[in-house]
Design a protein around this motif. Structure first.
Motif, PDB file in Angstrom:
ATOM      1  N   ASN A 186       0.811  -1.226   0.000  1.00  0.00           N
ATOM      2  CA  ASN A 186       0.000   0.000   0.000  1.00  0.00           C
ATOM      3  C   ASN A 186       0.843   1.275   0.000  1.00  0.00           C
ATOM      4  N   GLY A 187       2.156   1.107  -0.114  1.00  0.00           N
ATOM      5  CA  GLY A 187       3.044   2.257  -0.168  1.00  0.00           C
ATOM      6  C   GLY A 187       3.604   2.681   1.173  1.00  0.00           C
ATOM      7  N   ARG A 188       3.058   2.153   2.264  1.00  0.00           N
ATOM      8  CA  ARG A 188       3.526   2.508   3.597  1.00  0.00           C
ATOM      9  C   ARG A 188       4.732   1.643   3.987  1.00  0.00           C
ATOM     10  N   LEU A 189       5.470   2.101   4.966  1.00  0.00           N
ATOM     11  CA  LEU A 189       6.562   1.306   5.514  1.00  0.00           C
ATOM     12  C   LEU A 189       6.051   0.510   6.709  1.00  0.00           C
ATOM     13  N   GLY A 190       6.276  -0.788   6.665  1.00  0.00           N
ATOM     14  CA  GLY A 190       5.859  -1.635   7.772  1.00  0.00           C
ATOM     15  C   GLY A 190       6.850  -1.616   8.918  1.00  0.00           C
ATOM     16  N   GLY A 191       8.115  -1.305   8.601  1.00  0.00           N
ATOM     17  CA  GLY A 191       9.146  -1.261   9.632  1.00  0.00           C
ATOM     18  C   GLY A 191      10.420  -0.677   9.074  1.00  0.00           C
ATOM     19  N   CYS A 192      11.260  -0.146   9.962  1.00  0.00           N
ATOM     20  CA  CYS A 192      12.521   0.447   9.543  1.00  0.00           C
ATOM     21  C   CYS A 192      13.533   0.294  10.678  1.00  0.00           C
ATOM     22  N   TRP A 193      14.762  -0.105  10.321  1.00  0.00           N
ATOM     23  CA  TRP A 193      15.809  -0.384  11.290  1.00  0.00           C
ATOM     24  C   TRP A 193      16.960   0.604  11.116  1.00  0.00           C
ATOM     25  N   PHE A 194      17.461   1.149  12.227  1.00  0.00           N
ATOM     26  CA  PHE A 194      18.453   2.228  12.189  1.00  0.00           C
ATOM     27  C   PHE A 194      19.663   1.892  13.058  1.00  0.00           C
ATOM     28  N   THR A 195      20.827   2.447  12.684  1.00  0.00           N
ATOM     29  CA  THR A 195      22.016   2.323  13.509  1.00  0.00           C
ATOM     30  C   THR A 195      22.808   3.622  13.504  1.00  0.00           C
ATOM     31  N   VAL A 196      23.497   3.911  14.617  1.00  0.00           N
ATOM     32  CA  VAL A 196      24.381   5.075  14.688  1.00  0.00           C
ATOM     33  C   VAL A 196      25.854   4.660  14.638  1.00  0.00           C
ATOM     34  N   ASN A 197      26.121   3.346  14.624  1.00  0.00           N
ATOM     35  CA  ASN A 197      27.508   2.873  14.604  1.00  0.00           C
ATOM     36  C   ASN A 197      27.616   1.675  13.667  1.00  0.00           C
ATOM     37  N   ASN A 198      28.468   0.706  13.958  1.00  0.00           N
ATOM     38  CA  ASN A 198      28.588  -0.433  13.043  1.00  0.00           C
ATOM     39  C   ASN A 198      27.773  -1.650  13.463  1.00  0.00           C
ATOM     40  N   LYS A 199      26.931  -1.526  14.517  1.00  0.00           N
ATOM     41  CA  LYS A 199      25.945  -2.560  14.780  1.00  0.00           C
ATOM     42  C   LYS A 199      24.899  -2.524  13.668  1.00  0.00           C
ATOM     43  N   THR A 200      24.229  -3.615  13.432  1.00  0.00           N
ATOM     44  CA  THR A 200      23.236  -3.623  12.362  1.00  0.00           C
ATOM     45  C   THR A 200      22.025  -2.763  12.701  1.00  0.00           C
ATOM     46  N   TYR A 201      21.717  -2.623  13.983  1.00  0.00           N
ATOM     47  CA  TYR A 201      20.641  -1.709  14.395  1.00  0.00           C
ATOM     48  C   TYR A 201      20.680  -1.514  15.897  1.00  0.00           C
ATOM     49  N   ASP A 202      20.283  -0.324  16.331  1.00  0.00           N
ATOM     50  CA  ASP A 202      20.132  -0.049  17.756  1.00  0.00           C
ATOM     51  C   ASP A 202      18.705   0.361  18.088  1.00  0.00           C
ATOM     52  N   ILE A 203      17.933   0.684  17.046  1.00  0.00           N
ATOM     53  CA  ILE A 203      16.517   0.980  17.245  1.00  0.00           C
ATOM     54  C   ILE A 203      15.754   0.587  15.998  1.00  0.00           C
ATOM     55  N   ALA A 204      14.548   0.111  16.194  1.00  0.00           N
ATOM     56  CA  ALA A 204      13.642  -0.217  15.091  1.00  0.00           C
ATOM     57  C   ALA A 204      12.291   0.422  15.362  1.00  0.00           C
TER      58      ALA A 204
END
Length: 317
Positions: A186-204
């Motif tokens: 439907n064009g919306r994002l179901g989820g998004c994963w972010f990182t501030v360093n070299n970990k794969t993510y620190d917040i989703a």
């Protein structure tokens, strides 16, 4: 491609609200395996055995549940000032606060969904008492073996009414990179994963399938190996802790997971992320389609319905 920004060093701590304070505290200390490092009138400060800071979880007495605030530590005082300037220009700043037992002055701001964040640099490092001093100097506290005995804070997940707004906001506010996302039909994002360093993510962030805003999904602490999750599952079972899903392996990010509810209803995860790191400076986000996600988790387990609806505080509060 936007130049990477390294003003923010890592996820520092999460403040979790509970309306069953004594029961929640017993869970986090004796079942989950965190260590108390301090307390004040309304909160108890907790950490895992290899967290270097005074606390990574602030458990606060409340008449509701959910997240109080999320804190990140910056890489320097100058970096803190740079981020504050950007956040104020974005119009989402709240202002300076004195901090708490674990760190100094901090700047508070809000995301587009109303979750409260703060940035700080001055921090109090944990000093283990003699009874908890490790044999090796390069870890913060000896492995105590209590409960699941998680090692360190890893990440958290927040629910959002519009994840696309978060995808635009997070890189501007924190300098985060998007590592993976779910693109719905439907064009919306179901989820998004972010990182501030070299970990794969620190917040989703994942889409809240209710009309609510500003809700909490889960906080996660890491263990060394998958076998630790199987041990944790038995510990939770023996202590009457509700296991929502897992142990299993996520398709997105590849994390081995186990989700439970602590006594007040906040979702908590034990996870093993394996050896995945984002070392590519030109990393391009991995995009998962709705068809991809309908295949379930890595080994076929279907995502349970409550994963998109259960958040804290409950809808209606």
């Amino acid at each position: 491609m936007q130049e990477p920004c390294y003003d923010v060093a890592h996820l520092g701590h999460v403040e979790l609200l509970t309306n069953k304070f004594d029961e929640s505290l017993d869970f986090f200390v004796n079942v989950y395996g965190l260590t108390e490092s301090g307390r004040d009138e309304n909160s108890i400060y907790l950490r895992a055995f290899d967290d270097y800071e005074f606390h990574t979880l602030k458990l606060t007495r409340s008449d509701t549940t959910g997240v109080g605030h999320i804190a990140y530590r910056t890489s320097s005082q100058a970096a803190l000032q740079r981020r504050v300037k950007v956040i104020e220009e974005m119009g989402c700043g709240v202002g300076w606060v004195d901090g708490d037992l674990g760190h100094g002055r901090a700047y508070r701001f809000t995301d587009p969904d109303g979750h409260v964040f703060e940035l700080y640099y001055d921090t109090k490092k944990y000093v283990a008492p003699e009874s908890e001093k490790p044999a090796l100097k390069n870890i913060a506290q000896r492995y105590h073996g209590r409960g699941a005995c998680v090692r360190r804070i890893d990440h958290l997940n927040l629910l959002a009414s519009d994840v696309s707004k978060i995808k635009e906001w997070m890189p501007k506010a924190l300098g985060s990179r998007v590592t993976e996302m779910i693109q719905l039909d439907n064009g919306r994002l179901g989820g998004c994963w972010f990182t501030v360093n070299n970990k794969t993510y620190d917040i989703a962030y994942t889409e809240d399938h209710t009309d609510a805003k500003g809700r909490f999904h889960h906080v996660t602490y890491a263990v060394d190996q998958r076998e630790d999750l199987l041990r944790a599952a038995d510990i939770f079972l023996e202590n009457g802790v509700f296991i929502e899903t897992g142990p299993h392996k996520h398709a997105v990010q590849g994390t081995f997971f186990l989700y439970v509810y602590e006594p007040a209803g906040n979702r908590v995860e034990v996870a093993n992320a394996g050896a995945r790191l984002i070392l590519q400076p030109d990393w391009e986000p991995v995009i998962w389609t709705e068809a991809d996600r309908k295949k379930g988790q890595a080994w076929g387990l279907q995502t349970i319905k409550s994963f998109h609806t259960h958040g804290t505080p409950p809808v209606g509060e």
